[in-house]
Design an enzyme around this catalytic site. Sequence first.
Site, short mmCIF file in Angstrom:
data_model
loop_
_atom_site.label_atom_id
_atom_site.label_comp_id
_atom_site.label_asym_id
_atom_site.label_seq_id
_atom_site.Cartn_x
_atom_site.Cartn_y
_atom_site.Cartn_z
N GLU A 169 2.79 -13.74 4.37
CA GLU A 169 3.16 -15.30 5.83
C GLU A 169 1.83 -15.27 6.23
OE1 GLU A 169 7.66 -14.46 4.70
OE2 GLU A 169 5.69 -13.43 4.69
N CYS B 4 10.16 -12.14 7.38
CA CYS B 4 10.74 -11.35 8.62
C CYS B 4 10.05 -10.75 10.33
CB CYS B 4 10.15 -10.12 7.92
SG CYS B 4 8.47 -9.24 8.01
N CYS C 65 6.54 -11.61 10.70
CA CYS C 65 6.11 -12.48 10.11
C CYS C 65 6.36 -13.56 11.18
CB CYS C 65 6.23 -12.96 9.04
SG CYS C 65 5.30 -11.96 7.42
N ASN D 65 0.95 -1.25 0.06
CA ASN D 65 -0.27 0.22 -0.13
C ASN D 65 1.26 1.37 0.32
OD1 ASN D 65 -1.78 2.72 1.01
ND2 ASN D 65 -3.32 0.54 1.19
N ALA D 66 0.39 1.83 -0.63
CA ALA D 66 1.25 3.53 -1.01
C ALA D 66 0.90 3.89 0.58
CB ALA D 66 0.57 4.30 -1.65
N SER D 67 0.46 3.73 1.59
CA SER D 67 1.02 4.40 2.88
C SER D 67 1.47 3.51 3.47
CB SER D 67 -0.76 4.75 3.21
OG SER D 67 -0.94 4.79 4.79
#
Length: 160
Positions: free
Chosen positions: A75, A112, A115, A65-67
Site C-alpha cells: 500500500e 496494517c 499503511c 529486507n533482512a534488516s
Amino acid sequence: MKTIKKEAYFEVYENIEELPTAVSDLMAQAAKARLRAYAPYSNFLVGAAILLDNGEVITGNNQENASYPSGLCAERTAIYYAGSQFPDAKIVQMALIAGSENHKTTTPIPPCGACRQAIAEYEIKQSAPIDIYFMGESGEVMRSQSLSNLLPLVFEKSVL
C-alpha cells in the site's frame, strides 16, 4: 466521563466476480502486482492497485529486507509512488490482495496500521475519501468507503 461510540460500515462481496467491472479490473492489477512481491522472509505477498482521478493506475507490492523493518508494504509502495509522480492527482480507489505462500488465505485482509496512517495522510491531503477494497487470495471482498472507516481516530497534522 462520557462514552463515544464509533461505528464502521463495510460492504461485503461474495467474491471478485460480484464486484463492478472497473473494480474487478483494479483488483486484477493488484493480483498481478502481488505476484511480483519480494517476501522471502514472511512468505506473505501483498499487491496494491490505486486508481487516480486522472485515470492513471499505480501498482505496488511488498518489498522485504533482512534488516527489519527496512521493508515496505504494498500500500505504501503504491501510494508514495503515486504521490511522487502525480502530486496533484487524487486517489479515487485502492484495491488490495494479500495472502501467504504457506497456506490459502480466503478472508479479507485490511491494510496494517502503518499503511492506514499513510493512507489517512493522503485522504486528509486531498479532502476526499479513498474507496478501499481488500481481500485474501480468494473469497470475500470487503469495501470501506473511506480510510476513516478503518481508522476512526486518525493522528493528523492539526495536532502537531
